[in-house]
Design a protein around this motif. Structure first.
Motif, PDB file in Angstrom:
ATOM      1  N   UNK A 174       0.813  -1.221   0.000  1.00 49.63           N
ATOM      2  CA  UNK A 174       0.000   0.000   0.000  1.00 49.63           C
ATOM      3  C   UNK A 174       0.842   1.263   0.000  1.00 49.63           C
ATOM      4  N   UNK A 175       1.977   1.264   0.693  1.00 54.54           N
ATOM      5  CA  UNK A 175       2.802   2.471   0.703  1.00 54.54           C
ATOM      6  C   UNK A 175       3.399   2.737  -0.678  1.00 54.54           C
ATOM      7  N   UNK A 176       3.781   1.672  -1.386  1.00 55.65           N
ATOM      8  CA  UNK A 176       4.290   1.825  -2.753  1.00 55.65           C
ATOM      9  C   UNK A 176       3.189   2.314  -3.690  1.00 55.65           C
ATOM     10  N   UNK A 177       1.984   1.796  -3.479  1.00 56.97           N
ATOM     11  CA  UNK A 177       0.847   2.226  -4.304  1.00 56.97           C
ATOM     12  C   UNK A 177       0.598   3.715  -4.125  1.00 56.97           C
ATOM     13  N   UNK A 178       0.592   4.175  -2.892  1.00 58.80           N
ATOM     14  CA  UNK A 178       0.324   5.598  -2.653  1.00 58.80           C
ATOM     15  C   UNK A 178       1.404   6.480  -3.283  1.00 58.80           C
ATOM     16  N   UNK A 179       2.658   6.081  -3.129  1.00 58.84           N
ATOM     17  CA  UNK A 179       3.753   6.856  -3.717  1.00 58.84           C
ATOM     18  C   UNK A 179       3.587   6.967  -5.236  1.00 58.84           C
ATOM     19  N   UNK A 180       3.203   5.862  -5.867  1.00 61.07           N
ATOM     20  CA  UNK A 180       3.072   5.862  -7.330  1.00 61.07           C
ATOM     21  C   UNK A 180       1.907   6.736  -7.782  1.00 61.07           C
ATOM     22  N   UNK A 181       0.778   6.640  -7.087  1.00 67.30           N
ATOM     23  CA  UNK A 181      -0.377   7.448  -7.480  1.00 67.30           C
ATOM     24  C   UNK A 181      -0.107   8.925  -7.225  1.00 67.30           C
ATOM     25  N   UNK A 182       0.631   9.235  -6.185  1.00 71.77           N
ATOM     26  CA  UNK A 182       1.016  10.630  -5.948  1.00 71.77           C
ATOM     27  C   UNK A 182       1.849  11.162  -7.120  1.00 71.77           C
ATOM     28  N   UNK A 183       2.712  10.315  -7.680  1.00 66.59           N
ATOM     29  CA  UNK A 183       3.535  10.738  -8.824  1.00 66.59           C
ATOM     30  C   UNK A 183       2.672  11.046 -10.045  1.00 66.59           C
ATOM     31  N   UNK A 214      -8.314   0.771  -2.992  1.00 65.12           N
ATOM     32  CA  UNK A 214      -9.191   1.837  -3.497  1.00 65.12           C
ATOM     33  C   UNK A 214      -9.178   3.029  -2.546  1.00 65.12           C
ATOM     34  N   UNK A 215      -9.271   2.775  -1.263  1.00 61.14           N
ATOM     35  CA  UNK A 215      -9.252   3.861  -0.284  1.00 61.14           C
ATOM     36  C   UNK A 215      -7.924   4.606  -0.328  1.00 61.14           C
ATOM     37  N   UNK A 216      -6.848   3.878  -0.515  1.00 59.52           N
ATOM     38  CA  UNK A 216      -5.516   4.493  -0.623  1.00 59.52           C
ATOM     39  C   UNK A 216      -5.464   5.416  -1.837  1.00 59.52           C
ATOM     40  N   UNK A 217      -5.923   4.925  -2.982  1.00 57.02           N
ATOM     41  CA  UNK A 217      -5.904   5.731  -4.210  1.00 57.02           C
ATOM     42  C   UNK A 217      -6.803   6.958  -4.084  1.00 57.02           C
ATOM     43  N   UNK A 218      -7.965   6.788  -3.479  1.00 56.83           N
ATOM     44  CA  UNK A 218      -8.906   7.902  -3.329  1.00 56.83           C
ATOM     45  C   UNK A 218      -8.378   8.983  -2.394  1.00 56.83           C
ATOM     46  N   UNK A 219      -7.449   8.622  -1.524  1.00 56.05           N
ATOM     47  CA  UNK A 219      -6.924   9.586  -0.550  1.00 56.05           C
ATOM     48  C   UNK A 219      -5.913  10.556  -1.154  1.00 56.05           C
ATOM     49  N   UNK A 220      -5.478  10.295  -2.372  1.00 54.14           N
ATOM     50  CA  UNK A 220      -4.423  11.114  -2.988  1.00 54.14           C
ATOM     51  C   UNK A 220      -5.009  12.397  -3.555  1.00 54.14           C
ATOM     52  N   UNK A 241     -18.176  -4.273  -1.118  1.00 53.73           N
ATOM     53  CA  UNK A 241     -19.121  -3.372  -1.784  1.00 53.73           C
ATOM     54  C   UNK A 241     -19.425  -2.160  -0.907  1.00 53.73           C
ATOM     55  N   UNK A 242     -19.636  -2.403   0.381  1.00 49.13           N
ATOM     56  CA  UNK A 242     -19.944  -1.315   1.319  1.00 49.13           C
ATOM     57  C   UNK A 242     -18.801  -0.300   1.374  1.00 49.13           C
ATOM     58  N   UNK A 243     -17.582  -0.787   1.435  1.00 45.63           N
ATOM     59  CA  UNK A 243     -16.433   0.123   1.532  1.00 45.63           C
ATOM     60  C   UNK A 243     -16.206   0.885   0.229  1.00 45.63           C
ATOM     61  N   UNK A 244     -16.409   0.236  -0.894  1.00 45.16           N
ATOM     62  CA  UNK A 244     -16.262   0.931  -2.179  1.00 45.16           C
ATOM     63  C   UNK A 244     -17.321   2.019  -2.320  1.00 45.16           C
ATOM     64  N   UNK A 245     -18.545   1.712  -1.926  1.00 44.69           N
ATOM     65  CA  UNK A 245     -19.644   2.671  -2.064  1.00 44.69           C
ATOM     66  C   UNK A 245     -19.443   3.911  -1.192  1.00 44.69           C
ATOM     67  N   UNK A 246     -18.627   3.799  -0.155  1.00 43.90           N
ATOM     68  CA  UNK A 246     -18.376   4.928   0.741  1.00 43.90           C
ATOM     69  C   UNK A 246     -17.386   5.930   0.153  1.00 43.90           C
ATOM     70  N   UNK A 247     -16.737   5.565  -0.974  1.00 40.55           N
ATOM     71  CA  UNK A 247     -15.729   6.435  -1.586  1.00 40.55           C
ATOM     72  C   UNK A 247     -16.342   7.272  -2.711  1.00 40.55           C
ATOM     73  N   UNK A 248     -16.408   8.592  -2.499  1.00 41.05           N
ATOM     74  CA  UNK A 248     -17.032   9.476  -3.487  1.00 41.05           C
ATOM     75  C   UNK A 248     -16.281   9.475  -4.818  1.00 41.05           C
ATOM     76  N   UNK A 249     -14.985   9.242  -4.783  1.00 39.28           N
ATOM     77  CA  UNK A 249     -14.196   9.271  -6.013  1.00 39.28           C
ATOM     78  C   UNK A 249     -14.301   7.971  -6.818  1.00 39.28           C
TER      79      UNK A 249
END
Length: 430
Positions: A174-183, A214-220, A241-249
């Motif tokens: 997850x930390x690598x994912x966040x770094x990449x999406x931030x880039x 998904x939550x990690x990506x949406x936080x960027x 499904x519940x957790x995905x639906x909670x993400x507006x992005x």
């Protein structure tokens, strides 16, 4: 030296080609302005069907004819799945398996020093193999950034060679994912698409799962949309499904791989769900996400599929109301269990069934596009072409906007959908 990369196959391959491209540029290589005369040509191959292999070989042979002195590098799924098929890469100077992309630069340097061809393919590990830590900062001319977060598959569907080409499931941290999406966000991308070979298995054996990704990506900051690639239906449980639906992005478009609408055929394919379970998951997704879209893949003419089985599949596909369906005839894949099945369907019959299913697909597509007329949706404008802007809504409806303001490309704008056309909708800026 300059280079060109030819990419075949899926979104994962597109991502991996971009990672190799960035690696080459960082090491002093230049992208060729003449693709046919590049000093180095890399073919990132696909092997999902025997047709894919034939296409790979055709491209390799064409490059060798048009650029006889160039260096040809073959990588990707074909050499990994069939390392003993020397005819597949007899025209290549360097052959690298799917686990060898980190060796690209050393392999080129070795060839430039030794001037003789070589093959470097190692088998995937049955357990304990680490996720290949590639990274990208952009996706070339794309507006959406494809981010590979998972590799491998443990399912072994009876028709599929990919577990042999890709190995077992492994996941990006997850930390690598966040770094990449931030880039990619810093480079102006508004939408991130999370992709994998068996994306639903992300986090298998780890302390995280697909909802965490998904939550990690949406936080960027800067990322306004997050979308999923193809997913396996039975792994879409209530909590996910519940957790995905909670993400507006999060974008409510689900490519749920079906393959067949006949339970007998699904069992023969070694799929891990039946039609009742599939329909129930679709119902749950539609209840959780407003104006969601369901897309899928459907195979016709699988070994042992009778006419009654085919009609059953047709009826089920029709009942779901898909937004889009990719229909393809079953291709016998050497090395898979289904290749030895009795009662193989003739090529002519496969084509007949594909044509009939195709008619159903067109009707389903028309109904979906018509259902979007009158809605006002956010559209990510991707490109300007032939007098109109082209983009996609959150549920992946393609929209054409007759406007020549090219400064809007890459932006998300509100668009009222006014008309449904052949394979897209027409809208106007609000």
């Amino acid at each position: 030296m300059n280079f060109n990369i030819v990419t075949l196959g899926c979104k994962v391959n597109q991502y991996e080609s971009q990672a190799m491209r960035e690696d080459l540029i960082c090491n002093g290589y230049e992208l060729s302005t003449d693709k046919d005369k590049a000093d180095i040509t890399i073919i990132n191959s696909c092997t999902v069907t025997s047709v894919s292999d034939a296409k790979n070989r055709k491209i390799i042979n064409r490059i060798r004819r048009t650029n006889p002195n160039g260096i040809i590098i073959l990588t990707g799924c074909m050499p990994q799945a069939f390392p003993d098929e020397k005819d597949n890469f007899k025209e290549c100077d360097i052959v690298l398996g799917n686990a060898k992309r980190k060796e690209l630069i050393p392999a080129i340097e070795r060839y430039l020093t030794e001037h003789h061809s070589f093959v470097s393919i190692s088998q995937h590990l049955q357990k304990g193999e680490k996720f290949e830590d590639l990274s990208v900062s952009s996706l070339g001319e794309h507006t959406r950034a494809f981010i590979k977060i998972e590799d491998g598959c443990n399912r072994f569907c009876s028709y599929c060679i990919i577990p042999y080409a890709r190995g077992r499931v492994r996941s990006k941290a997850l930390d690598k994912l966040k770094q990449e999406i931030e880039k990619v966000a810093l480079n102006g991308y508004k939408e991130a698409v999370l992709v994998g070979i068996n994306l639903s298995a992300y986090g298998l054996g780890e302390a995280f799962n697909l909802a965490d990704a998904v939550e990690c990506a949406c936080s960027v900051e800067g990322i306004e949309r997050v979308r999923l690639g193809s997913i396996e239906p039975e792994q879409m449980d209530d909590e996910l499904i519940k957790r995905l639906a909670a993400q507006e992005k999060f974008c409510p478009q689900f490519h749920l791989s079906l393959q067949s609408g006949c339970d007998k055929t699904l069992r023969d394919m070694n799929r891990h769900y039946d039609t009742a379970e599939y329909a129930n998951i679709v119902s749950k997704l539609r209840n959780a996400f407003e104006n969601s879209s369901m897309t899928t893949d459907v195979m016709v003419g699988f070994a042992g599929e009778s006419e009654d089985d085919f009609k059953m599949s047709m009826n089920f596909v029709d009942s779901i109301g898909f937004a889009k369906i990719h229909v393809f005839p079953y291709s016998v894949r050497r090395g898979t269990k289904a290749a030895s099945f009795d009662n193989q369907v003739s090529p002519n019959e496969k084509e007949r069934r594909a044509h009939i299913m195709g008619e159903l697909v067109r009707n389903s597509r028309e109904k979906f596009l018509s259902s979007q007329v009158g809605l006002t949706e956010k559209v990510l404008i991707e490109r300007y072409r032939h007098g109109y802007l082209e983009g996609y809504t959150k549920n992946y409806t393609p929209v054409h906007i007759y406007n020549d303001d090219t400064n809007l490309c890459g932006l998300i704008k509100s668009v009222k959908i006014t008309k449904a056309a052949d394979d897209f909708c027409i809208g106007e800026l609000v």
